[in-house]
Scaffold this motif. Structure first.
Motif, PDB file in Angstrom:
ATOM      1  N   LEU B 162      -2.609  34.696  54.529  1.00 57.16           N
ATOM      2  CA  LEU B 162      -1.869  33.698  54.997  1.00 57.16           C
ATOM      3  C   LEU B 162      -0.518  32.989  53.772  1.00 57.16           C
ATOM      4  O   LEU B 162      -0.421  34.012  52.779  1.00 57.16           O
ATOM      5  CB  LEU B 162      -2.581  33.111  54.526  1.00 57.16           C
ATOM      6  N   SER B 163      -0.115  32.738  53.920  1.00 60.47           N
ATOM      7  CA  SER B 163       0.826  31.834  52.523  1.00 60.47           C
ATOM      8  C   SER B 163      -0.142  31.797  51.334  1.00 60.47           C
ATOM      9  O   SER B 163      -1.006  31.232  51.890  1.00 60.47           O
ATOM     10  CB  SER B 163       2.074  31.276  52.927  1.00 60.47           C
ATOM     11  N   SER B 164       0.850  31.282  50.027  1.00 61.28           N
ATOM     12  CA  SER B 164       0.122  30.756  49.530  1.00 61.28           C
ATOM     13  C   SER B 164       0.385  29.671  49.334  1.00 61.28           C
ATOM     14  O   SER B 164      -0.360  28.586  47.954  1.00 61.28           O
ATOM     15  CB  SER B 164       1.341  30.976  47.814  1.00 61.28           C
ATOM     16  N   PHE B 165       1.187  29.051  50.597  1.00 62.50           N
ATOM     17  CA  PHE B 165       0.723  27.166  50.691  1.00 62.50           C
ATOM     18  C   PHE B 165      -0.715  26.934  50.988  1.00 62.50           C
ATOM     19  O   PHE B 165      -0.874  25.514  51.015  1.00 62.50           O
ATOM     20  CB  PHE B 165       2.038  26.866  51.756  1.00 62.50           C
ATOM     21  N   PHE B 166      -1.097  28.091  51.761  1.00 65.28           N
ATOM     22  CA  PHE B 166      -2.622  27.638  52.483  1.00 65.28           C
ATOM     23  C   PHE B 166      -3.483  26.560  51.527  1.00 65.28           C
ATOM     24  O   PHE B 166      -3.838  26.036  51.588  1.00 65.28           O
ATOM     25  CB  PHE B 166      -3.128  28.801  53.434  1.00 65.28           C
ATOM     26  N   TYR B 167      -4.395  27.361  50.716  1.00 64.99           N
ATOM     27  CA  TYR B 167      -4.922  27.031  49.743  1.00 64.99           C
ATOM     28  C   TYR B 167      -4.728  25.606  48.982  1.00 64.99           C
ATOM     29  O   TYR B 167      -5.427  24.349  48.500  1.00 64.99           O
ATOM     30  CB  TYR B 167      -5.332  28.133  48.370  1.00 64.99           C
ATOM     31  N   SER B 168      -3.171  25.904  48.616  1.00 69.22           N
ATOM     32  CA  SER B 168      -2.700  24.365  47.772  1.00 69.22           C
ATOM     33  C   SER B 168      -2.821  22.942  48.861  1.00 69.22           C
ATOM     34  O   SER B 168      -2.586  21.995  48.220  1.00 69.22           O
ATOM     35  CB  SER B 168      -1.291  24.477  47.265  1.00 69.22           C
ATOM     36  N   THR B 169      -2.607  23.491  50.263  1.00 66.28           N
ATOM     37  CA  THR B 169      -2.751  22.323  51.486  1.00 66.28           C
ATOM     38  C   THR B 169      -4.693  22.089  52.203  1.00 66.28           C
ATOM     39  O   THR B 169      -4.618  20.862  51.889  1.00 66.28           O
ATOM     40  CB  THR B 169      -2.083  23.099  53.075  1.00 66.28           C
ATOM     41  N   LEU B 170      -5.038  23.506  51.775  1.00 62.49           N
ATOM     42  CA  LEU B 170      -6.303  22.936  52.493  1.00 62.49           C
ATOM     43  C   LEU B 170      -6.950  22.023  51.203  1.00 62.49           C
ATOM     44  O   LEU B 170      -7.324  21.231  51.605  1.00 62.49           O
ATOM     45  CB  LEU B 170      -6.745  24.094  52.056  1.00 62.49           C
ATOM     46  N   CYS B 171      -6.629  22.518  49.576  1.00 61.37           N
ATOM     47  CA  CYS B 171      -7.751  21.777  48.163  1.00 61.37           C
ATOM     48  C   CYS B 171      -6.360  21.054  47.083  1.00 61.37           C
ATOM     49  O   CYS B 171      -5.917  22.116  46.768  1.00 61.37           O
ATOM     50  CB  CYS B 171      -8.471  22.698  47.795  1.00 61.37           C
ATOM     51  N   PRO B 172      -5.778  20.610  47.627  1.00 59.06           N
ATOM     52  CA  PRO B 172      -4.718  19.357  47.251  1.00 59.06           C
ATOM     53  C   PRO B 172      -5.237  19.318  45.957  1.00 59.06           C
ATOM     54  O   PRO B 172      -6.885  18.975  45.876  1.00 59.06           O
ATOM     55  CB  PRO B 172      -4.154  18.064  47.866  1.00 59.06           C
ATOM     56  N   ARG B 173      -4.446  18.649  44.936  1.00 60.05           N
ATOM     57  CA  ARG B 173      -5.309  17.778  43.714  1.00 60.05           C
ATOM     58  C   ARG B 173      -6.722  17.667  43.796  1.00 60.05           C
ATOM     59  O   ARG B 173      -7.976  17.420  43.038  1.00 60.05           O
ATOM     60  CB  ARG B 173      -4.464  16.909  42.731  1.00 60.05           C
ATOM     61  N   SER B 174      -6.749  16.097  45.031  1.00 65.11           N
ATOM     62  CA  SER B 174      -8.018  15.360  44.960  1.00 65.11           C
ATOM     63  C   SER B 174      -8.501  15.613  46.490  1.00 65.11           C
ATOM     64  O   SER B 174      -7.799  16.026  47.526  1.00 65.11           O
ATOM     65  CB  SER B 174      -7.604  13.698  45.229  1.00 65.11           C
ATOM     66  N   GLY B 175      -9.856  16.496  46.178  1.00 66.80           N
ATOM     67  CA  GLY B 175     -10.492  17.135  47.271  1.00 66.80           C
ATOM     68  C   GLY B 175     -10.322  18.100  48.075  1.00 66.80           C
ATOM     69  O   GLY B 175      -9.817  18.879  48.014  1.00 66.80           O
ATOM     70  N   TYR B 176     -10.330  18.314  50.001  1.00 66.71           N
ATOM     71  CA  TYR B 176     -10.272  18.683  50.492  1.00 66.71           C
ATOM     72  C   TYR B 176      -9.966  18.742  51.962  1.00 66.71           C
ATOM     73  O   TYR B 176     -10.343  17.547  52.708  1.00 66.71           O
ATOM     74  CB  TYR B 176     -11.784  20.095  50.806  1.00 66.71           C
ATOM     75  N   ASN B 177      -9.238  19.331  52.458  1.00 63.47           N
ATOM     76  CA  ASN B 177      -8.027  18.294  53.346  1.00 63.47           C
ATOM     77  C   ASN B 177      -7.554  19.624  54.766  1.00 63.47           C
ATOM     78  O   ASN B 177      -7.098  20.490  54.995  1.00 63.47           O
ATOM     79  CB  ASN B 177      -6.576  18.375  53.572  1.00 63.47           C
ATOM     80  N   TYR B 178      -9.112  19.891  55.592  1.00 64.54           N
ATOM     81  CA  TYR B 178      -9.222  20.736  56.026  1.00 64.54           C
ATOM     82  C   TYR B 178      -8.473  20.281  57.395  1.00 64.54           C
ATOM     83  O   TYR B 178      -7.658  21.307  58.022  1.00 64.54           O
ATOM     84  CB  TYR B 178     -10.529  21.183  57.020  1.00 64.54           C
ATOM     85  N   LYS B 179      -7.768  19.108  57.990  1.00 59.18           N
ATOM     86  CA  LYS B 179      -7.150  18.694  58.963  1.00 59.18           C
ATOM     87  C   LYS B 179      -5.720  19.266  58.727  1.00 59.18           C
ATOM     88  O   LYS B 179      -4.891  19.739  59.812  1.00 59.18           O
ATOM     89  CB  LYS B 179      -6.948  16.959  58.805  1.00 59.18           C
ATOM     90  N   ALA B 180      -5.393  18.887  57.791  1.00 55.73           N
ATOM     91  CA  ALA B 180      -3.874  19.711  57.200  1.00 55.73           C
ATOM     92  C   ALA B 180      -3.560  21.691  57.712  1.00 55.73           C
ATOM     93  O   ALA B 180      -2.666  21.509  58.038  1.00 55.73           O
ATOM     94  CB  ALA B 180      -3.541  19.256  55.741  1.00 55.73           C
ATOM     95  N   VAL B 181      -4.831  22.059  57.525  1.00 57.91           N
ATOM     96  CA  VAL B 181      -4.201  23.160  57.750  1.00 57.91           C
ATOM     97  C   VAL B 181      -5.294  24.385  59.030  1.00 57.91           C
ATOM     98  O   VAL B 181      -5.299  24.999  59.494  1.00 57.91           O
ATOM     99  CB  VAL B 181      -4.956  24.345  56.534  1.00 57.91           C
ATOM    100  N   SER B 182      -5.429  22.608  60.362  1.00 59.20           N
ATOM    101  CA  SER B 182      -6.182  23.401  60.923  1.00 59.20           C
ATOM    102  C   SER B 182      -5.934  24.319  62.205  1.00 59.20           C
ATOM    103  O   SER B 182      -5.911  24.633  62.852  1.00 59.20           O
ATOM    104  CB  SER B 182      -7.305  21.915  62.025  1.00 59.20           C
ATOM    105  N   ARG B 183      -4.345  23.911  62.232  1.00 52.08           N
ATOM    106  CA  ARG B 183      -3.255  24.341  63.422  1.00 52.08           C
ATOM    107  C   ARG B 183      -2.697  26.038  61.684  1.00 52.08           C
ATOM    108  O   ARG B 183      -2.475  26.838  63.607  1.00 52.08           O
ATOM    109  CB  ARG B 183      -2.894  23.835  62.969  1.00 52.08           C
ATOM    110  N   TRP B 184      -3.204  26.216  61.061  1.00 51.46           N
ATOM    111  CA  TRP B 184      -2.635  27.481  60.710  1.00 51.46           C
ATOM    112  C   TRP B 184      -3.457  28.876  61.235  1.00 51.46           C
ATOM    113  O   TRP B 184      -2.464  29.478  61.268  1.00 51.46           O
ATOM    114  CB  TRP B 184      -2.619  27.151  59.246  1.00 51.46           C
TER     115      TRP B 184
END
Lengths: 102, 414
Positions: B162-184
Motif C-alpha cells: 500500500l502507499s504511504s497515504f493509506f495509513y494517514s487516510t485510515l487514521c487521520p489526526r482524529s479517529g479512524y476512517n474506514y470509509k475513506a479507504v474502503s475502495r483502496w
C-alpha cells in the motif's frame, strides 16, 4: 475582484451529457487537503496534467508539494481519464507530500 | 594514503627523485584493511617431490576421476529444476563494491534533474538518496511498487504494498476512517484475506517513517519502528481494517483471527487477545455498514471548472517509463505451524537506527524483507550501501538479489 471575474469566466454550467466532436466530457470531483470539493469538467482523452495545473493554480499550490491519487494510487501526469477508467462523478483525492527521517 | 601517482621530492641539488619513503609507507598501508567476510585464504599446495611423481597410468586414472567429479554436479542439477539452488548470495558490501555497480550509480547520479526514473519519480526526487537526507513519499512509494512487482513475479508471493497515504487516510489526526479507504483494497484484484502479505509504510507527522505489515501466511501483524517506539494502536487499527475486509469477503473476523495469530511490535512477540479481537470485529462491522453508503455524485447544476484541450503545446509524453503492475500469482497452500513459527521468529528481529536521518531507508528495507518473505536482517552499518543499492535498483527498475547479514552480527562486531 479580478480573480473572481476570472473564475466566473472559467466556470460554465455543465449539462449532464456534454457531447463534443472528438470525445465526451466527464465531470471529476477533486477533494482537497482540507476536505473541500472542486468539480472539473474535461474530455476523457485530455492528459490529467491539465487538471493538476488548473487545481494548483486555483489554490495557489506548488505542484511538487501535492500528490493526486485515485483509490490510493498516484495518478501520472500523462494518464487520461479514459486510461484510468474514470466515470462521471469519480473522486480524485489530493494528498500532501510526506517526508521523514528521525 | 594510497596515491596512484608518484610523489616527487627535491634533493639538495634540486634534482627530482621519487619519494621512496612515501611509497614504502603506502605499500605498508595496503594489506592492513581487509574486510572480515573475505578472510578465506587459499593455501598453496605443496609441490610434489620429483621422486614421488606418478606414473602415466596413475595420472590417467586421476584424470578420469577428475572428469567424473566435474560431470557429477551437472547430473544432479538436471532432475530437480523446482529446487532453488542454494548458492550463497552476495552481501550488500560485495554488490556495492562491484565496478559495474559503481558505474551505474554514477551514471544515474549525473542524469539531468528532469529525467524520469520510474513512474512519477524523476531524478530530482531521487536526490534524498544521495547523501544523508530524509526520504520522501515519492521514493518510498515507488520502491514499494518495485518490491510488489518483484515479489509477485520472482518469488510468486501474493503481496500488496500500500502507499504511504493509506495509513494517514485510515487514521487521520482524529479517529479512524474506514470509509475513506474502503475502495483502496479493490486495487489488489483479490480479497485481502487471500493475500500472503499486506505491507505499508507509515509516516508520522512528516518527521518519521516506520513500516507495518500483515503477514497472512505467517499469521503475524508486524509493526516496525527503527527507533523502537512500541505503538500498539497501529497494529490494532490494521487488524480492524482486515476485520472489515474479511467481512467484505463474507467471512467471520473472529474465526479468522482465532487460531495462532500473533503481533510483533518492534521485535516483541505476543499472542492476539481474543477478547480484543471480538471488540474490534464489532467496530469493523459498523465501519463496513457506514462504508456501504455511496457518496452522492455531482449534482447536475454544480459549477464545474472547464479544462480546455485546445492548446496542445505539451510535448509528447515521455515513453518507456511506465511500470505495469504484475498480476497476483495463484494462491499457495498455507505453511505448516512449524514453518509459521520460524517465520515469526525471523520477523521478530529488530535492527535499530543509530542516527537521525536513516529511518526511511530502514522502513523501506523492512518492507523489502517482508515482501520477499524474509526477516529484517540489516544493520545501521549497511545503510550507506543500501542507499546506493536503492538508487541502482530504482534506476534499473528491478530488485537485485542480495544476501542480508543477520542483525545479530551487529552486536558481535560493534
Amino acid at each position: 475582484m479580478d480573480g473572481d471575474k476570472h473564475d466566473e469566466k472559467q466556470k460554465t454550467k455543465a449539462p449532464a451529457d456534454t457531447e463534443s466532436a472528438d470525445g465526451k466530457k466527464i465531470r471529476i470531483k477533486v477533494r482537497g487537503l482540507t476536505g473541500e470539493e472542486v468539480y472539473f469538467s474535461m474530455k476523457a482523452v485530455t492528459p490529467m496534467k491539465k487538471l493538476f495545473d488548473a487545481y494548483c493554480k486555483k489554490n495557489g499550490l506548488d505542484q511538487s508539494s501535492v500528490r493526486f491519487t485515485l483509490d490510493g494510487e498516484r495518478i501520472g501526469d500523462e494518464a487520461t481519464a479514459k486510461e484510468l477508467d474514470l466515470q462521471d462523478g469519480d473522486l480524485i483525492e489530493v494528498m500532501h507530500y510526506q517526508v521523514g527521517g528521525m | 594514503m594510497n596515491l596512484s601517482f608518484p610523489v616527487f621530492k627535491r634533493t639538495r641539488k634540486g634534482k627530482k627523485v621519487k619519494n621512496r619513503g612515501h611509497k614504502r609507507s603506502s605499500m605498508q598501508d595496503k594489506p592492513v584493511s581487509s574486510p572480515p567476510h573475505r578472510t578465506r585464504v587459499r593455501i598453496p599446495l605443496k609441490p610434489r617431490r620429483i621422486e614421488q611423481q606418478p606414473t602415466i597410468e596413475e595420472r590417467m586414472i586421476e584424470m578420469k576421476k577428475a572428469a567424473a567429479v566435474s560431470r557429477e554436479p551437472a547430473h544432479s542439477e538436471v532432475p530437480q529444476p523446482t529446487v532453488r539452488p542454494k548458492t550463497r548470495l552476495q552481501t550488500i558490501a560485495e554488490v556495492a563494491g562491484m565496478p559495474s555497480f559503481a558505474q551505474f550509480y554514477t551514471k544515474i547520479r549525473r542524469l539531468p534533474y528532469n529525467t524520469r526514473i520510474l513512474g512519477q519519480l524523476y531524478r530530482r526526487g531521487l536526490s534524498p538518496l544521495f547523501g544523508t537526507d530524509w526520504l520522501t513519499d515519492e521514493v518510498i512509494n515507488t520502491y514499494g511498487d518495485l518490491l510488489q512487482n518483484h515479489a509477485r513475479k520472482v518469488h510468486g508471493r501474493r503481496v500488496f504494498v500500500l502507499s504511504s497515504f493509506f495509513y494517514s487516510t485510515l487514521c487521520p489526526r482524529s479517529g479512524y476512517n474506514y470509509k475513506a479507504v474502503s475502495r483502496w483494497a479493490t486495487r489488489t484484484g483479490a480479497s485481502v484475506p487471500t493475500l500472503d502479505a499486506l505491507v505499508l509504510p507509515v509516516n508520522h507527522d512528516n518527521s518519521h517513517w516506520t513500516a507495518a505489515a500483515v503477514c497472512f501466511d505467517a499469521r503475524v501483524v508486524v509493526y516496525y519502528d527503527s527507533l523502537g517506539r512500541r505503538r500498539r494502536d497501529i497494529p490494532w487499527n490494521l487488524i480492524r481494517f482486515v476485520c472489515a475486509e474479511v467481512l467484505a469477503a463474507g467471512g467471520d473476523p473472529v474465526a479468522f483471527f482465532k487460531e495462532d495469530w500473533r503481533t510483533v511490535i518492534c521485535g516483541r512477540v505476543s499472542a492476539l487477545d481474543p477478547e480484543m479481537v471480538g471488540r474490534v470485529a464489532v467496530l469493523a462491522a459498523k465501519d463496513r455498514k457506514r462504508a456501504m453508503h455511496r457518496p452522492a455524485g455531482i449534482p447536475d447544476d454544480a459549477d464545474c471548472i472547464e479544462i480546455s484541450d485546445s492548446d496542445s503545446d505539451d510535448a509528447a509524453p515521455p515513453s518507456g517509463a511506465t511500470h505495469p503492475e504484475a498480476p497476483l500469482p495463484s494462491p499457495r497452500p498455507p505453511p505448516s505451524q512449524k514453518r509459521r513459527h520460524a517465520m515469526t521468529k525471523r520477523l521478530s528481529q529488530h535492527p535499530c537506527q543509530l542516527n537521525g536521518f536513516d529511518c526511511g531507508v530502514f522502513a523501506s528495507m523492512f518492507m523489502r524483507c517482508v515482501a520477499l518473505g524474509a526477516g529484517p536482517a540489516f544493520r545501521q552499518a549497511d545503510m550507506p550501501n543500501i542507499r546506493r543499492l536503492m538508487v541502482v535498483e530504482l534506476g534499473r527498475r528491478r530488485i537485485t538479489p542480495i544476501g542480508l547479514v543477520p542483525a545479530r552480527s551487529e552486536s558481535v562486531q560493534s
